[in-house]
Each structure stands twice: as structure tokens, then as C-alpha cells.
Design a protein around this motif. Structure first.
Motif, mmCIF file in Angstrom:
data_model
loop_
_atom_site.group_PDB
_atom_site.id
_atom_site.type_symbol
_atom_site.label_atom_id
_atom_site.label_comp_id
_atom_site.label_asym_id
_atom_site.label_seq_id
_atom_site.Cartn_x
_atom_site.Cartn_y
_atom_site.Cartn_z
ATOM 1 N N ASN A 242 10.430 22.234 -13.795
ATOM 2 C CA ASN A 242 10.897 21.288 -14.318
ATOM 3 C C ASN A 242 12.056 20.420 -14.330
ATOM 4 O O ASN A 242 12.320 19.673 -15.009
ATOM 5 N N CYS A 243 13.029 20.048 -12.772
ATOM 6 C CA CYS A 243 13.392 18.822 -12.674
ATOM 7 C C CYS A 243 13.066 18.109 -11.878
ATOM 8 O O CYS A 243 13.740 17.074 -11.846
ATOM 9 N N GLY A 244 11.494 18.040 -11.879
ATOM 10 C CA GLY A 244 10.805 16.251 -11.089
ATOM 11 C C GLY A 244 10.667 17.423 -10.390
ATOM 12 O O GLY A 244 9.924 15.947 -9.298
ATOM 13 N N LYS A 245 10.498 18.021 -9.363
ATOM 14 C CA LYS A 245 9.786 18.387 -8.246
ATOM 15 C C LYS A 245 8.501 17.711 -7.850
ATOM 16 O O LYS A 245 7.982 16.708 -7.353
ATOM 17 N N THR A 246 7.790 17.707 -8.338
ATOM 18 C CA THR A 246 6.486 17.189 -8.403
ATOM 19 C C THR A 246 6.596 15.946 -8.802
ATOM 20 O O THR A 246 5.801 15.178 -8.354
ATOM 21 N N SER A 247 7.024 15.272 -9.545
ATOM 22 C CA SER A 247 7.338 14.461 -9.474
ATOM 23 C C SER A 247 7.635 13.288 -8.547
ATOM 24 O O SER A 247 6.861 12.272 -8.155
ATOM 25 N N VAL B 99 1.265 17.528 -12.592
ATOM 26 C CA VAL B 99 3.003 17.923 -12.757
ATOM 27 C C VAL B 99 2.972 18.136 -14.720
ATOM 28 O O VAL B 99 2.465 17.936 -15.455
ATOM 29 N N GLY B 100 4.105 19.173 -14.185
ATOM 30 C CA GLY B 100 4.139 19.494 -15.997
ATOM 31 C C GLY B 100 5.312 20.374 -16.860
ATOM 32 O O GLY B 100 5.490 19.865 -15.817
ATOM 33 N N ASN C 147 18.450 13.856 -9.870
ATOM 34 C CA ASN C 147 17.182 13.460 -11.331
ATOM 35 C C ASN C 147 17.607 13.120 -12.142
ATOM 36 O O ASN C 147 18.489 14.208 -13.379
ATOM 37 N N MET C 148 16.437 12.876 -12.783
ATOM 38 C CA MET C 148 16.790 12.292 -15.056
ATOM 39 C C MET C 148 17.726 11.683 -14.868
ATOM 40 O O MET C 148 18.943 11.698 -15.911
ATOM 41 N N ASP D 277 18.293 9.031 -15.698
ATOM 42 C CA ASP D 277 17.998 7.833 -16.700
ATOM 43 C C ASP D 277 18.697 8.522 -18.076
ATOM 44 O O ASP D 277 19.127 8.066 -19.191
ATOM 45 N N GLU D 278 18.229 10.075 -17.632
ATOM 46 C CA GLU D 278 18.354 10.492 -19.288
ATOM 47 C C GLU D 278 20.651 10.827 -19.130
ATOM 48 O O GLU D 278 20.735 10.336 -20.103
ATOM 49 N N VAL E 233 15.025 8.769 -10.384
ATOM 50 C CA VAL E 233 14.739 8.490 -11.662
ATOM 51 C C VAL E 233 12.961 9.010 -10.916
ATOM 52 O O VAL E 233 12.476 7.516 -10.219
ATOM 53 N N PHE E 234 12.103 10.210 -10.932
ATOM 54 C CA PHE E 234 10.585 10.301 -10.343
ATOM 55 C C PHE E 234 10.155 9.842 -10.593
ATOM 56 O O PHE E 234 8.863 9.355 -10.588
ATOM 57 N N THR E 235 10.412 9.414 -12.642
ATOM 58 C CA THR E 235 9.348 8.787 -13.166
ATOM 59 C C THR E 235 8.602 7.339 -12.849
ATOM 60 O O THR E 235 8.027 6.344 -12.853
ATOM 61 N N ARG F 174 9.233 15.619 -23.895
ATOM 62 C CA ARG F 174 9.244 14.547 -22.745
ATOM 63 C C ARG F 174 7.509 13.937 -23.399
ATOM 64 O O ARG F 174 7.145 14.844 -23.378
HETATM 65 P P1 GDP Z 1 8.671 20.083 -11.400
HETATM 66 O O1 GDP Z 1 8.747 21.279 -12.266
HETATM 67 O O2 GDP Z 1 10.377 20.727 -10.646
HETATM 68 O O3 GDP Z 1 7.151 19.921 -10.508
HETATM 69 O O4 GDP Z 1 8.945 18.726 -12.644
HETATM 70 P P2 GDP Z 1 7.495 17.849 -13.172
HETATM 71 O O5 GDP Z 1 7.601 16.697 -11.862
HETATM 72 O O6 GDP Z 1 6.475 19.073 -13.406
HETATM 73 O O7 GDP Z 1 8.621 17.308 -13.546
HETATM 74 C C1 GDP Z 1 8.606 17.841 -15.373
HETATM 75 C C2 GDP Z 1 8.681 16.434 -16.626
HETATM 76 O O8 GDP Z 1 10.002 15.927 -16.587
HETATM 77 C C3 GDP Z 1 8.032 15.537 -16.677
HETATM 78 O O9 GDP Z 1 7.480 15.165 -18.418
HETATM 79 C C4 GDP Z 1 8.050 14.488 -15.391
HETATM 80 O O10 GDP Z 1 7.451 13.453 -16.199
HETATM 81 C C5 GDP Z 1 9.798 14.236 -16.002
HETATM 82 N N1 GDP Z 1 10.433 13.599 -15.407
HETATM 83 C C6 GDP Z 1 10.579 13.597 -13.729
HETATM 84 N N2 GDP Z 1 11.218 12.931 -13.112
HETATM 85 C C7 GDP Z 1 11.803 12.226 -14.016
HETATM 86 C C8 GDP Z 1 13.239 11.661 -14.244
HETATM 87 O O11 GDP Z 1 13.777 10.817 -13.129
HETATM 88 N N3 GDP Z 1 13.479 10.872 -15.090
HETATM 89 C C9 GDP Z 1 12.755 11.118 -16.602
HETATM 90 N N4 GDP Z 1 12.972 10.949 -18.105
HETATM 91 N N5 GDP Z 1 11.731 11.941 -16.661
HETATM 92 C C10 GDP Z 1 11.488 12.939 -15.756
#
Ligand code: GDP
Ligand code: MG
Length: 785
Positions: free
Chosen positions: A121-126, A138-139, A224-225, A227-228, A253-255, A612
Motif C-alpha cells: 500500500n505504499c503506491g508501487k502499482t500507482s 491498484v489495491g 510517496n504520499m 501530499d498526505e 505523489v503517484f496519484t 482512501r
Molecule cells: P501498492 O500496494 O504499493 O501497489 O500500492 P497502490 O499503488 O495499490 O496504492 C495504494 C493506495 O494508495 C491506492 O488507493 C492509491 O490510490 C493510493 N496512493 C498511491 N500513491 C498515493 C499518493 O502519492 N498520495 C495519496 N494520497 N494516495 C496515494
């Protein structure tokens, strides 16, 4: 006092973690180290597991696990996260020899292999999706990415080959994912690793970074994140932190894509320059403190005596892994000539650590890493703000979703809503597709001259695949719901509130998600079991999954129920099938965990990510991915199976001069009819005739085909008069429980790595189906007569 004795809202400081093996390691890696603050947040509706806050994130533990952690209560005003003292940051020298050891990248090829590594959940897939434009899931639930997906991105004249790896908290070989990631890094040797970090959760995320540094590979961190953290008002001098770690760190911020460009620029810079040419790109040693470092030195010296090892691995990394008693690394030592000496040196060094620090070497290494991280964070002026916490909304929502009284009703309401929408909304597009398939059949029928080819096209391909494609809308709606639940973070709560019940079945709260997915299609559900860390729970989950009534069985249900039961009973008959499947799953998993699959109980330890808001794009992508999987299954296995089944029913043809037989009579004298009649005695105890047997055989390829076969066999609409409702119901039970489908069995083989378990799943389900249908038929006949 024990952590489990802490009451809601109370704070404590960790004194030590008792327990053993994998559990202990996992707990410590997730931040339960000496001196950390924990807060007890809330109980699950059934009072177990319990949610705690540690290192700024939230995690759930079973009570039995929390009782293995010794704590000392502190008052709330006293508890400032970050009070713990770190090891003062101090640089350790590293040798010249080590510096040149790093893998050289051939920049003339203009391709860079990049692996994405980071916590769940750190944003790799994003990032992967943003950069490669690939359709990837993306989960927001730990471990949704269960395999390595690759994609390509172009930037600055280079082609980046990206690999999205599963989320891991560390590189110890505790879960299948961790082992997989480690193997990928060691064997495939990416040129650069992007270590994605959830910055709002910096301390724990950096633990993995320290392990990557030990491996001595090129690492760049994406903070990453960001913004938060900005919203919360965190302060961190990240250029300073980069220098302290010797790893470039870039806020992202990968979103939205912020920082991605700079991230890629940095990667290019790293492969084009050498170590030490940038202040934030140098090889450092994570300082483990005096005793551990001495032990590392001693073991490393023995390792270096073997030139083979020196070429393939970073000896420092191996030494640390040996001191952590890592099974895989110890295994390597058994294969090298001086392995015995290395291991005995390790044992001596480990004993020395224990004498000096009072803890075993494994814990000492982990503690030291966290000490180093704290020290570096202090040096970089890290302070968490308290503006608007990411968890603010989460707490409000959790008050409802995991509420003692509301938790289960809300959960079951959501499940009901999901199925209701799937079946009612799905009906409309289903009708359109049905009409389309009919039109296509008629269209082809007009254009072609009579003959086997025409028959194969119309009855085999269009007919067979047509019955399957109609279910695509329902599949998509079902997966839309599952995606929303996953991406928003609700699925983790479902596991949280279900754990106590699942635990009684010998399973894990996490088993619940694959089981629910099984209602959609068993194949992706079997693959989703990879998130379950214990092999035992995982295997049992896979074995009982086929009992979850997948959507391929729905057409048969609709056909039979619609024919034999009055409208007001139809829903109940349908629900009874789903329930019987679930009850059977409970019984079987209890039996399996009791008698068949032995092993330790799984620690529950699961992160509860903040809720989220899922992005529309991610949801659509995810849903479509699943839809595609379904279509692929149809295009391949089901198409072949349809043609085989059609051919078995089409041949042999009667002699040319004989009268053309009716479709039904033709089937009766065909190969499949002969097989059906041959096995008829097997199914007399449940009152099936050969036609039902034929349908059952045809369902081995894919269950959808059962419906189309029945359609052909009872072509003149004589289905209703051919069977009694009791026989029809027993037939439904048989279809529910028997051999899932070839694709599912193949998936079980793929996941367990052995045909043995796949064959077992195929056999026990069929036997169970036979027994249950006979029992219901015999008892039913007795009652009705
Ligand atoms: P993974 O488990 O590392 O592959 O993480 P995901 O890419 O599935 O991301 C997990 C959640 O975090 C998703 O709901 C994304 O939309 C959210 N997310 C990813 N990057 C960011 C970011 O930079 N900022 C915020 N606020 N949310 C993010
Ligand atoms: Mg992912």
C-alpha cells in the motif's frame, strides 16, 4: 504487563517481545521494538483481534499474539511518539573493494531495468500504472499485487523496464512474497531499485531500505504520499536524510504524477555516474552498533575466504542474514566448501552478541536497524505534524465499520448490495448480449451451406461461447464492487472483523477475501491466496475455494431454478445453494486443518491502511483487468472445451442414406451419449439420467457448458417434464460441489506447485458432491413419499 491487557485508549511502551520464530520476527519488523509507544485503539466486534497504533500506523493483532508482548503503561500526556532514543548517527567506513563491487550498467543499450520494491500500500502499482500506462491493478489491501508485472516507460532517451513486485515489509523469507522479492533482486539483478516509501509512515518503511542498503544495490527512494505528510504538517529535511542513507530520496505523489519526472532523471543520473560522485549516492554501512558490527566483521572475514561467494553476493549482506539465522542463507552455506567453518564462526559471534546485549542476535540486528533509522531521522529533524492526520477520517469511519453492533450488519448489507446489483443490474446488458448472440447465429446460419462446419460454428462456437459471454456484465459488476472495497481499504476491515470466525475454521481473516472473490471466479481467487502468509492457511483456503459458488454456475442455477421452482421460491433456492457451499467449506476446512494439513497457526498481524478515496481510473482499470481474465479463460479453455463437447455430441453421424435424426436422438447415439449411458449406474442413487450425466461430464472444461449442454439435450422444452424438482435440486447440489473446472485445478497446481494437491482438490470435491446429492435425494424421497 502484557499488551493484551491494555484497555481502549491506553498507551504503553514496549519492553520486550516474547514468543518465537516467524511470529516474533514479523512483529519486530513491523515496528514492535523495545522503547516504542503503542496505543490500543479498538476491539473487533467479536472482541478479537485488536487494533493498535504504533509508529504512526495501525495494525491488528490477535489477543493471543498481543499477550506475547510485554509493555509498561504510560499516561497519554507523556506519550509522544518519537520519544524513543535512536542510535546517534555515525558513519561506518566501507572498503574500496566494496565500492567497485556494484553491478555495472551498460548505458549504450539505453535500457534500464528497474524493480519497484516497498511495503504494501505504499503506491508501487500507482507508479507502475502512471509510468507505463499498463493496465495494472491498484489495491488498498495488503498484498493485492501478488505477482511481478512488467511494463515499459520511455524517458530521457532511455527505455525503462519496470517490474512491479509484491509489497513486503522486509526481505526476510517469512512470506512467499518476501522470498519472491528477494529472489528477484538476487537472481535478476535489476539495474536500479525504486524503493517506494509511504512517507506518512516513514520510520517503518525505512526498515526495508536498510535491508536494501545491506544488499548493496542501486537504490532510489520515492518519498510517496508526500501530499498526505504535507497536509499533516510533517517536517523532514529530506536532502539531509538522503545523504545520511547514501540514497537519493525524491518526494512524489503517484496519484497525480508529481515527482515522477525527477525520479526518472535521478535514475538516469545514477546509472551514468559512479558511486560517490553524488553526495546522496554512496555506499554506506548501516551502523548496527558495536557488538553486532564486530560479529558481522568476524563472519564476513570467513565469507570472504570463499572467492565464489564474493563474486555472487555482498558478503556483508550474507553475514547479516546469517546472524539473523535466515534459513535460505544458511542453506547456501551448506553447499559451499568452507560452509561449516562459516557457520561455526557465526554461532560464536551470535553467542557473543547475546552475552553483550542480552538479546539474541536476530533481535539485536533488527533493534539496531531501527535504532539507526531513529538516529538518522533525528539528525534530519523529522517531526510529525498534527494538523489533519490521515487517520482522522479513518477513525470516524471505523467507528461504524468495525463497531461492535454495527460491524457485521454493515458488512452483510454490503455483501447483499453487491449480489443484488450484480444480478438485477446485470440483467439488462445480459439481455442485449443474448439478443446479439442469437442474431449472430441466425446471420451465420443464413450465409453458410449446411455441413459439419456450419454446425460447429453455430452450435459449438457461437452457442458455447455465447452462453458464457452473456455473463460478462455480471462479472464486471461483481468485480467493480470488489475493486471499490479493496481500493478504499474496506477489505482489510472485512478481514479484521471476520478473523475470529475464520480462525475457528482453521483459517485466517485474510482467507475471507479470496473466498469472497471465489463467488466471482475461482481462478483469480486461488491466485489471491498468495496474500496469506502461512502456508497452512493458504493451502486450506485453496482447497475449499471450489466450494464457493462461482458465477459460472449461475447460468445452470437460473436455468434449472427457473424451470422447476415457483417464482416466490426461486431466490430462496438460490440462496440455499450459496449457503450449502459455504457450510461445506466450513466443515471441510475444519476437517483439513484438524487432520490433513499440519503446521503452526498463522500470526494475524495485519496492517489496517487508512481509508482512501479510490480513483475512478484505478477502479475502472482493476475491473477491466478482471473482466479480461474472464474473457481470456473463455477464449482459451472454454472455446476448446466447447468444441470438444460439440464434436463428442456430433459424431458419429448416421449413414448418409439413413434418415436424418432429430438433434436429441443424434446426441443419444453420439460418443458423449454413449459415455453418459456407460456411467449412468454411478448416478442412479441420486436419480440422474444419462442426459444429466452428459451435462456433468461436459462441465469439466467449464461449468458454463453444463447449461448449454442441457439446452441441447432437452431441446424441445421437455426439461420440465423430464425431472422431478427433487432430482433437479440434487443436480444443482452436484453442480455446486463437484470438480470446479480445469482452469481452477490448473491454478491450484500453479499455486501449490504440486499436482498432488490439485488432484486432491479435484477428487474430494467430486466425492463430496456425490455423497451430498445422494444423501439429499434419499432423504428427500423418504420424506416426500
Ligand atoms: P501498492 O500496494 O504499493 O501497489 O500500492 P497502490 O499503488 O495499490 O496504492 C495504494 C493506495 O494508495 C491506492 O488507493 C492509491 O490510490 C493510493 N496512493 C498511491 N500513491 C498515493 C499518493 O502519492 N498520495 C495519496 N494520497 N494516495 C496515494
Ligand atoms: Mg501493488
Amino acid at each position: 504487563m502484557k499488551l493484551s491487557e491494555l484497555k481502549t485508549g491506553e498507551h504503553a511502551v514496549i519492553i520486550r517481545v516474547t514468543g518465537h520464530g516467524g511470529f516474533r520476527k514479523r512483529i519486530v519488523e513491523m515496528g514492535f521494538v523495545k522503547g516504542q509507544h503503542v496505543e490500543m485503539l479498538l476491539n473487533a466486534p467479536l472482541q478479537d483481534p485488536v487494533k493498535y497504533k504504533i509508529m504512526g500506523y495501525e495494525v491488528s493483532l490477535r489477543r493471543s499474539e498481543a499477550s506475547m508482548i510485554e509493555v509498561e503503561p504510560v499516561s497519554k500526556t507523556h506519550a509522544h511518539p518519537g520519544d524513543e532514543v535512536g542510535t546517534p548517527y555515525e558513519l561506518l567506513p566501507c572498503t574500496e573493494e566494496e565500492k567497485i563491487q556494484q553491478k555495472h550498467v551498460d548505458t549504450s543499450m539505453k535500457t534500464i531495468n528497474v524493480a519497484l520494491v516497498g511495503n504494501p500500500n505504499c503506491g508501487k502499482t500507482s507508479l507502475f500504472n502512471f509510468a507505463s500506462g499498463a493496465h495494472e491493478h491498484v489495491g488498498n489491501y495488503s498484498g493485492v499485487t501478488v505477482e511481478a508485472k512488467t511494463g515499459e516507460a520511455q524517458f530521457g532517451g532511455y527505455t525503462f523496464k519496470l517490474t512491479d513486485l509484491p509489497g513486503t515489509y522486509s526481505l526476510s523469507a517469512y512470506s512467499p512474497e518476501e522470498l519472491f522479492v528477494r529472489k528477484q533482486l538476487m537472481e535478476h539483478m535489476p539495474d536500479v531499485v525504486i524503493n517506494v516509501i509511504d512517507t506518512s509512515n516513514l520510520e517503518r518503511n525505512l526498515y526495508l531500505t536498510t535491508q536494501l542498503i545491506d544488499m548493496h544495490i542501486r537504490v532510489v527512494c520515492a518519498l510517496n504520499m508526500f501530499d498526505e505528510t504535507e497536509r499533516r504538517g510533517d517536517q523532514i529535511n529530506y536532502p539531509m536524510l538522503s545523504r545520511l542513507f547514501g540514497v537519493p530520496m525524491i518526494p512524489t505523489v503517484f496519484t497525480t504524477g508529481r515527482g515522477v519526472e525527477e525520479l526518472f532523471k535521478t535514475i538516469i543520473d545514477m546509472v551514468e555516474t559512479n558511486e560517490d560522485e553524488r553526495p546522496d549516492y554512496r555506499h554506506i554501512h548501516v551502523n548496527h552498533g558495536h557488538s553486532v558490527e564486530e560479529a558481522i566483521d568476524a563472519v564476513q572475514k570467513e565469507l570472504k575466504a570463499n572467492p565464489e561467494l564474493k563474486i555472487h553476493y555482498s558478503t556483508r549482506y550474507l553475514a547479516i542474514k546469517l546472524l539473523e539465522h535466515d534459513t535460505d542463507t544458511v542453506g547456501i552455506m551448506h553447499t559451499v566448501p568452507n560452509g561449516k567453518r562459516i557457520l561455526s564462526t557465526r554461532d560464536r559471534a551470535a553467542a557473543q552478541i547475546e552475552e553483550e546485549t542480552g538479546t539474541d542476535s536476530e533481535t539485536a540486528v533488527m533493534d539496531a536497524k531501527y535504532g539507526f533509522i531513529r538516529g538518522a531521522l533525528e539528525e534530519a529533524g523529522y517531526k510529525t505534524g498534527n494538523n489533519k492526520d490521515t487517520y482522522h477520517t479513518t477513525h470516524t469511519l471505523d467507528r461504524f465499520f468495525t463497531n461492535r453492533y454495527l460491524g457485521f450488519p454493515i458488512f452483510f448489507f454490503l455483501l447483499w448490495l453487491m449480489f443484488e446489483c450484480t444480478f438485477t443490474l446485470g440483467q439488462y446488458p445480459m439481455d442485449w448480449i443474448e439478443a446479439g448472440v442469437e442474431w449472430l447465429g441466425a446471420f451465420v446460419s443464413e450465409r453458410l451451406t449446411d455441413g459439419p462446419l456450419k454446425d460447429m460454428l453455430i452450435d459449438g462456437i457461437i452457442g458455447g461461447v455465447g452462453t458464457v459471454i452473456v455473463f460478462l456484465p455480471q462479472i464486471l459488476i461483481l468485480y467493480l464492487f470488489i475493486s471499490i472495497m479493496e481500493d478504499s481499504g474496506y477489505m482489510a476491515r472485512a478481514a479484521f472483523i471476520m478473523d475470529k470466525l475464520m480462525h475457528r475454521m482453521g483459517l485466517h481473516g485474510k482467507s475471507f477475501i479470496p473466498l469472497i472473490m471465489g463467488f466471482g471466479c475461482n481462478v483469480p481467487a486461488v491466485m489471491a491466496t498468495r496474500t496469506i502468509e502461512s502456508r497452512r492457511s493458504r493451502l486450506i483456503t485453496m482447497l475449499v475455494l471450489p466450494l464457493m459458488s462461482c458465477s459460472a454456475r449461475v447460468p445452470i442455477y437460473i436455468m434449472i431454478i427457473g424451470t422447476f421452482f415457483a417464482t416466490k421460491y426461486q431466490s430462496w433456492v438460490m440462496i440455499s445453494l450459496y449457503l450449502i457451499g459455504m457450510v461445506m467449506a466450513i466443515i471441510m476446512s475444519r476437517l483439513f486443518s484438524r487432520y490433513l494439513v499440519k503446521g503452526d497457526d498463522t500470526p494475524f498481524v495485519m496492517e489496517l491502511p487508512p481509508y482512501r478515496f479510490p480513483t475512478t481510473k484505478a477502479i475502472i482499470r482493476h475491473t477491466w483487468e478482471k473482466g479480461k481474465q474472464y474473457l481470456k479463460k473463455m477464449g482459451g479453455i472454454i472455446l476448446v472445451a466447447s468444441i470438444i463437447v460439440w464434436a463428442l455430441g456430433y459424431f458419429p453421424r448416421p449413414d448418409a442414406d439413413a434418415q436424418l435424426l432429430s438433434q436429441e436422438l443424434q446426441l443419444e447415439q453420439s460418443y458423449i451419449g454413449q459415455i453418459g449411458k456407460f456411467i449412468e449406474p454411478l448416478f442412479t442413487p441420486q436419480g440422474f439420467d444419462w442426459k444429466l450425466d452428459v451435462a456433468i461430464i461436459s462441465g469439466v472444461g467449464a461449468k458454463e457448458i453444463v447449461a448449454s449442454t442441457l439446452g441441447v439435450l432437452y431441446s424441445n422444452g421437455n426439461l420440465a417434464s423430464a425431472l422431478t424438482p427433487l432430482t433437479a435440486y440434487c443436480f444443482l447440489l452436484f453442480v455446486l460441489l463437484y470438480f470446479p473446472c480445469i482452469a481452477t485445478i490448473a491454478a491450484i497446481k500453479g499455486e501449490t506447485g504440486s499436482w498432488k494437491w490439485a488432484a486432491f482438490a479435484a477428487c474430494y470435491t467430486t466425492l463430496l458432491a456425490w455423497i451430498v446429492s445422494v444423501a439429499v435425494y434419499q432423504v428427500g424421497t423418504m420424506i416426500l413419499s
